[in-house]
Design a protein around this motif. Structure first.
Motif, PDB file in Angstrom:
ATOM      1  N   GLY A 168       0.853  -1.239   0.513  1.00 29.28           N
ATOM      2  CA  GLY A 168      -0.177   0.245   0.254  1.00 29.28           C
ATOM      3  C   GLY A 168       0.552   1.376   0.318  1.00 29.28           C
ATOM      4  N   THR A 169       2.304   1.235   0.207  1.00 30.66           N
ATOM      5  CA  THR A 169       3.326   2.481   0.870  1.00 30.66           C
ATOM      6  C   THR A 169       3.307   2.597  -1.055  1.00 30.66           C
ATOM      7  N   ASP A 170       3.362   1.508  -1.252  1.00 30.30           N
ATOM      8  CA  ASP A 170       3.678   1.580  -2.828  1.00 30.30           C
ATOM      9  C   ASP A 170       2.827   2.676  -4.033  1.00 30.30           C
ATOM     10  N   VAL A 171       1.524   2.433  -3.766  1.00 29.05           N
ATOM     11  CA  VAL A 171       0.422   2.821  -4.223  1.00 29.05           C
ATOM     12  C   VAL A 171       0.792   4.875  -3.515  1.00 29.05           C
ATOM     13  N   PHE A 172       0.470   4.374  -2.341  1.00 28.70           N
ATOM     14  CA  PHE A 172       1.255   5.832  -2.200  1.00 28.70           C
ATOM     15  C   PHE A 172       2.383   6.523  -2.484  1.00 28.70           C
ATOM     16  N   LYS A 173       2.911   6.412  -2.351  1.00 25.64           N
ATOM     17  CA  LYS A 173       4.066   7.044  -3.076  1.00 25.64           C
ATOM     18  C   LYS A 173       4.185   7.372  -5.345  1.00 25.64           C
ATOM     19  N   ALA A 174       3.419   5.966  -5.953  1.00 28.72           N
ATOM     20  CA  ALA A 174       2.828   6.672  -7.341  1.00 28.72           C
ATOM     21  C   ALA A 174       2.281   7.642  -7.632  1.00 28.72           C
ATOM     22  N   ILE A 175       0.421   7.835  -6.041  1.00 33.84           N
ATOM     23  CA  ILE A 175       0.236   8.461  -6.663  1.00 33.84           C
ATOM     24  C   ILE A 175       1.027  10.272  -5.762  1.00 33.84           C
ATOM     25  N   ALA A 176       1.515   9.866  -5.437  1.00 35.99           N
ATOM     26  CA  ALA A 176       2.536  11.148  -4.293  1.00 35.99           C
ATOM     27  C   ALA A 176       3.163  11.876  -5.433  1.00 35.99           C
ATOM     28  N   TYR A 177       3.787  10.939  -6.736  1.00 41.24           N
ATOM     29  CA  TYR A 177       5.007  12.066  -8.303  1.00 41.24           C
ATOM     30  C   TYR A 177       3.460  11.256  -9.161  1.00 41.24           C
ATOM     31  N   GLY A 178       2.402  12.089  -8.391  1.00 43.35           N
ATOM     32  CA  GLY A 178       1.470  12.389  -9.982  1.00 43.35           C
ATOM     33  C   GLY A 178       0.346  11.378 -10.563  1.00 43.35           C
ATOM     34  N   ALA A 179       0.656  10.192 -10.287  1.00 45.21           N
ATOM     35  CA  ALA A 179      -0.081   9.175 -11.049  1.00 45.21           C
ATOM     36  C   ALA A 179      -1.670   9.339 -10.298  1.00 45.21           C
ATOM     37  N   THR A 180      -2.870   8.741 -10.918  1.00 46.19           N
ATOM     38  CA  THR A 180      -3.728   9.081 -10.806  1.00 46.19           C
ATOM     39  C   THR A 180      -4.394   7.763  -9.674  1.00 46.19           C
ATOM     40  N   ALA A 181      -3.888   6.677 -10.930  1.00 48.13           N
ATOM     41  CA  ALA A 181      -4.486   5.642 -10.001  1.00 48.13           C
ATOM     42  C   ALA A 181      -2.849   4.604 -10.580  1.00 48.13           C
ATOM     43  N   VAL A 182      -3.097   3.497  -9.802  1.00 49.72           N
ATOM     44  CA  VAL A 182      -2.243   2.710 -10.465  1.00 49.72           C
ATOM     45  C   VAL A 182      -2.776   1.109 -10.651  1.00 49.72           C
ATOM     46  N   PHE A 183      -1.923   0.439 -11.254  1.00 48.85           N
ATOM     47  CA  PHE A 183      -2.211  -1.114 -11.922  1.00 48.85           C
ATOM     48  C   PHE A 183      -1.783  -1.793 -11.189  1.00 48.85           C
TER      49      PHE A 183
END
Length: 361
Positions: free
Chosen positions: A288-303
């Motif tokens: 879940g922390t990976d998801v948080f980091k990706a969104i912090a860097y500009g992702a709308t969502a992750v796959f």
């Protein structure tokens, strides 16, 4: 043993699947530098939480193409899911439906476009490859649109297949009871003689350009996303081509080895896009922390791709339920402990990249 993480599920999948099948799912191109770094790169990014904030209610909803989805954790398109479990793509799509999130289907799936549509997931996206025979590409897009899929993902990083050493040493043989379902004829339960070798290896078009994307946009009313963007320059060209969205991806490290981890490429792409179109992300997400980091860097969502396969291997559709439960629980906790009560509040002020990281675990 109680399963506590995606890592636990990966170990179970490795034990349950044959060495050949697990290897097919897990290996990348050449020496797998990029495949390994996709996950390792997250460890170089630290979360800087804010405290004394009201996090009594955590809202994980995101808005994508005018639809509100319950979480930014989507399921990526991966081929041959029935090698993991007979529930395959249909079961995984049903699990995604229960969580009101996107399920994306691969061209090279073992459940057909029409079969997956029967999952009744209203958030189905179809990932299509360019074929030398444009009629094949167009037919797949038309079938997806007719079946009720909501977006088209165009694979743009695969003019040729990457050099995957395990597959060269011992090519994967698809069992007789499993087929590439989108290419089964009405009179046969397998693709026509020679189809797989010809179209997977030789049938994919290598003469591609942004005009190819424009051709797809002209032939569908659905949003079109380009998957496989790593460079800011290509991100700008995607915006100029009026693409509807970008998926920052290195194909799970299965194409060109030594490309950057996708989380390292994400900030540059997001900066180039400047919020003009949504930017999505895949590659190496295991927590879940990976998801948080990706969104912090500009992702709308992750796959997430391989975690879905691990879940299928563990317990079919119920295993995918567990994957999404684990990731969403971890993500919500990450948000709360970082001081964010909604996805909209997550931004780069919460993350900093460290120069090096060595794990002793």
């Amino acid at each position: 043993m109680n399963i506590a993480s995606i890592s636990d599920l990966e170990k179970i999948a490795e034990n349950k699947l044959s060495k050949h099948i697990f290897g097919y799912y897990s290996y990348g191109a050449q020496d797998m530098i990029s495949t390994k770094d996709n996950s390792a790169a997250f460890d170089r990014i630290k979360i800087y939480p804010r405290v004394l904030r009201d996090v009594s209610n955590i809202d994980t909803k995101v808005n994508v193409f005018g639809k509100t989805l319950d979480s930014p954790i989507f399921i990526a398109a991966t081929a041959l899911q029935k090698l993991a479990h007979s529930d395959g793509e249909v079961g995984a799509a049903r699990a995604a439906k229960r969580r009101n999130v996107v399920y994306s289907l691969s061209t090279f799936s073992t459940g057909s476009i029409e079969q997956v549509a029967e999952s009744l997931n209203p958030n189905l996206w179809f990932q299509v490859s360019f074929f030398k025979d444009k009629n094949i590409t167009l037919s797949l897009i038309n079938r997806a649109e007719k079946a009720g899929f909501q977006a088209i993902i165009v694979t743009v990083d695969m003019p040729y297949s990457g050099r995957r050493l395990p597959d060269i040493r011992e090519p994967l043989t698809v069992p007789d009871h499993i087929s590439f379902a989108n290419f089964v004829s009405e009179t046969d339960d397998k693709p026509s003689d020679g189809w797989i070798g010809h179209h997977v290896v030789h049938g994919v078009e290598s003469n591609l350009s942004w005009d190819s994307i424009k051709w797809i946009k002209a032939n569908t009313k659905l949003p079109v996303l380009a998957k496989g963007i790593l460079s800011p320059e290509d991100a700008k060209l995607a915006v100029e081509a009026k693409i509807d969205g970008i998926i920052v991806s290195n194909h799970g490290g299965r194409q060109l080895d030594s490309v950057p981890a996708t989380i390292d490429a994400l900030p540059g792409v997001a900066d180039a896009v400047q919020n003009r179109i949504p930017v999505f992300f895949d590659g190496g997400v295991r927590r879940g922390t990976d998801v948080f980091k990706a969104i912090a860097y500009g992702a709308t969502a992750v796959f997430v791709g391989r975690p879905n396969l691990f879940g299928l291997a563990y317990n079919g559709e119920k295993g995918v339920d567990l994957v999404l439960d684990i990731l969403n629980e971890e993500f919500k906790l990450s948000m709360a402990l970082a001081g964010c009560s909604s996805v909209k509040q997550i931004n780069r002020s919460y993350v900093r990249k460290m120069p090096t990281y060595t794990s002793k675990l």
